[in-house]
Motif scaffolding. Structure first.
Motif, PDB file in Angstrom:
ATOM      1  N   UNK A  64      59.630  68.961  71.052  1.00 44.16           N
ATOM      2  CA  UNK A  64      58.522  69.695  71.009  1.00 44.16           C
ATOM      3  C   UNK A  64      57.448  68.838  71.668  1.00 44.16           C
ATOM      4  N   UNK A  65      56.949  67.572  71.231  1.00 45.32           N
ATOM      5  CA  UNK A  65      56.181  67.013  71.901  1.00 45.32           C
ATOM      6  C   UNK A  65      56.182  66.677  73.368  1.00 45.32           C
ATOM      7  N   UNK A  66      57.472  66.356  73.671  1.00 46.02           N
ATOM      8  CA  UNK A  66      57.807  65.986  74.904  1.00 46.02           C
ATOM      9  C   UNK A  66      57.854  67.348  75.813  1.00 46.02           C
ATOM     10  N   UNK A  67      58.137  68.475  75.354  1.00 42.76           N
ATOM     11  CA  UNK A  67      58.022  69.641  76.199  1.00 42.76           C
ATOM     12  C   UNK A  67      56.509  70.061  76.261  1.00 42.76           C
ATOM     13  N   UNK A  68      55.784  69.820  75.267  1.00 46.55           N
ATOM     14  CA  UNK A  68      54.222  69.963  75.513  1.00 46.55           C
ATOM     15  C   UNK A  68      53.754  68.962  76.670  1.00 46.55           C
ATOM     16  N   UNK A  69      54.173  67.808  76.651  1.00 52.94           N
ATOM     17  CA  UNK A  69      53.822  67.012  77.898  1.00 52.94           C
ATOM     18  C   UNK A  69      54.222  67.417  79.104  1.00 52.94           C
ATOM     19  N   UNK A  70      55.498  67.986  79.026  1.00 57.00           N
ATOM     20  CA  UNK A  70      55.991  68.559  80.256  1.00 57.00           C
ATOM     21  C   UNK A  70      55.202  69.728  80.777  1.00 57.00           C
ATOM     22  N   UNK A  71      54.775  70.638  80.092  1.00 56.72           N
ATOM     23  CA  UNK A  71      53.921  71.676  80.126  1.00 56.72           C
ATOM     24  C   UNK A  71      52.794  71.304  80.743  1.00 56.72           C
TER      25      UNK A  71
ATOM     26  N   UNK B 179      58.543  76.001  79.772  1.00 58.56           N
ATOM     27  CA  UNK B 179      58.204  75.033  78.649  1.00 58.56           C
ATOM     28  C   UNK B 179      57.766  75.959  77.442  1.00 58.56           C
ATOM     29  N   UNK B 180      56.715  76.752  77.874  1.00 61.41           N
ATOM     30  CA  UNK B 180      56.139  77.535  76.608  1.00 61.41           C
ATOM     31  C   UNK B 180      57.129  78.200  76.026  1.00 61.41           C
ATOM     32  N   UNK B 181      58.155  78.942  76.771  1.00 62.39           N
ATOM     33  CA  UNK B 181      59.363  79.759  76.238  1.00 62.39           C
ATOM     34  C   UNK B 181      59.989  78.732  75.384  1.00 62.39           C
ATOM     35  N   UNK B 182      60.448  77.777  75.927  1.00 54.65           N
ATOM     36  CA  UNK B 182      61.149  76.819  75.195  1.00 54.65           C
ATOM     37  C   UNK B 182      60.443  76.480  73.644  1.00 54.65           C
ATOM     38  N   UNK B 183      59.361  75.948  73.688  1.00 57.17           N
ATOM     39  CA  UNK B 183      58.627  75.746  72.646  1.00 57.17           C
ATOM     40  C   UNK B 183      58.539  76.779  71.483  1.00 57.17           C
ATOM     41  N   UNK B 184      58.185  78.018  71.725  1.00 62.65           N
ATOM     42  CA  UNK B 184      58.169  79.068  71.281  1.00 62.65           C
ATOM     43  C   UNK B 184      59.363  79.399  70.472  1.00 62.65           C
ATOM     44  N   UNK B 185      60.573  79.224  71.236  1.00 62.23           N
ATOM     45  CA  UNK B 185      61.759  79.498  70.613  1.00 62.23           C
ATOM     46  C   UNK B 185      62.076  78.181  69.633  1.00 62.23           C
ATOM     47  N   UNK B 186      61.877  77.261  69.767  1.00 60.07           N
ATOM     48  CA  UNK B 186      62.317  76.044  68.841  1.00 60.07           C
ATOM     49  C   UNK B 186      61.382  76.174  67.739  1.00 60.07           C
ATOM     50  N   UNK B 187      60.058  76.393  67.882  1.00 59.40           N
ATOM     51  CA  UNK B 187      59.214  76.434  66.549  1.00 59.40           C
ATOM     52  C   UNK B 187      59.209  77.847  65.978  1.00 59.40           C
TER      53      UNK B 187
END
Length: 354
Positions: free
Chosen positions: A325-332, A343-351
């Motif tokens: 999740x931190x890596x996805x936030x950096x990429x976003x 990336x926002x969609x991926x973070x929402x699904x994972x969390x």
């Protein structure tokens, strides 16, 4: 003392392999008459001249008006291999223009061109495939190819043709499967594409993975991908030496993993771990493509994040992906609008919590 010497050589500006062109509006009618000539050399020279003339779209339009499409249709079944080859080359040049593609459909030339897929001359087969591939770029052209029931024949050609022609066939099927996937599935396209994933040429591996993504669009395609053992090979391709192949493999996994069956099979084969590794690639990574270095990290990451989103919908996948999740936030934060969205969609699904 110097003397006058008369040479038997032709002037340097005369090409004996091409017909002499008439002036102005008489040029194309004369070439059309020569295409119908009984003398083989005359037909060959007229076709060679046309290969130069028809690069101009205005000449393509004028050629159609004088009935050249009918003449070329007849020459596709000529007894001479060079005539058949040059006839398909003329049609390929025409197909690079919108009016030429429309005329191939209007005069129903797809099937006559496709009859040369089995020609004994490599040049004729190559030009026939190039012409059909060019026609397939438009929706109407792709529908015309599907309507002519050529998909099964094209899939079969992937087993026997040269690598150069295989790439053209894979491109043609890519465009045709945008309008119809049933024929490709019925012809065993998934199994053939899977067999090409281990090909020695990276272009073919990448295009085969891309076609798997296309053919996996319907539910039947996703199920077939799981059953034919496609997923383990795609997971291995996520670490391919070529970045384009990695991107296409991630896209194929994304398409297959939409179903629960696809998610389970992908997670079982280690797709989550491979995608995480792919996502952690160094930002300076580059790939050499056609002697030009291009940064493909963005496209690879985009497809990887989309695939991760699909796998995160499964509880086991969500648990394994929580660490990135931190890596996805950096990429976003550092990515463009499209990357920010996925990336926002991926973070929402994972969390997501039930």
């Amino acid at each position: 003392m110097a003397t006058t010497r008369i040479t038997t050589a032709l002037p340097p500006n005369i090409d004996i392999t091409k017909a002499e062109l008439a002036y102005g509006e008489h040029m194309l009618p004369k070439l059309n008459r020569q295409l119908q000539d009984e003398t083989l050399l005359t037909r060959q020279r007229a076709l060679n001249a046309l290969c130069d003339v028809l690069h101009n779209p205005e000449h393509v339009s004028a050629a159609l008006k004088v009935g050249m499409a009918k003449s070329l249709r007849k020459l596709l079944s000529d007894g001479d291999g060079t005539v058949r080859w040059k006839s398909t080359e003329v049609l390929f040049i025409c197909s690079n223009h919108a009016i030429g593609r429309d005329s191939i459909l209007e005069f129903e030339l797809i099937e006559p061109i496709a009859s040369l897929f089995d020609d004994k001359h490599d040049e004729a087969r190559l030009m026939a495939q190039r012409a059909i591939e060019s026609v397939s770029h438009t929706v109407t052209g792709a529908r015309g190819i599907v309507k002519a029931n050529l998909i099964a024949k094209l899939v079969e050609k992937l087993k026997t043709e040269t690598d150069e022609i295989k790439q053209l066939v894979l491109d043609t099927l890519h465009y045709c499967m945008k309008v119809d996937t049933e024929q490709a599935l019925a012809a065993g396209g998934m199994e053939v594409f899977t067999s090409l994933l281990t090909h020695g040429t990276w272009e073919i591996r990448g295009k085969a993975a891309r076609d798997i993504m296309d053919i996996s669009f319907p539910i039947d395609g996703k199920s077939r991908a799981v059953k034919c053992g496609c997923i383990p090979v795609l997971v291995k391709l996520l670490a391919d030496v070529n970045f384009n192949v990695r991107s296409q493999a991630a896209g194929a996994l994304m398409s297959i993993a939409i179903t629960t069956e696809g998610k389970k099979a992908s997670i079982k084969e280690g797709a989550v771990e491979a995608l995480i590794t792919l996502l952690k690639m160094d930002e300076g990574s580059e790939v050499k493509l056609n002697v030009i270095k291009v940064n493909t990290l963005a496209s690879v990451r985009l497809m990887a994040v989309k695939a991760i989103t699909m796998l995160a919908e499964h509880p086991e996948g969500r648990e394994k992906l929580s660490e990135i999740v931190p890596l996805l936030q950096t990429i976003k934060a550092s990515g463009g609008p499209m990357m920010q969205k996925v990336a926002t969609t991926a973070i929402n699904v994972i969390t997501w919590k039930p």
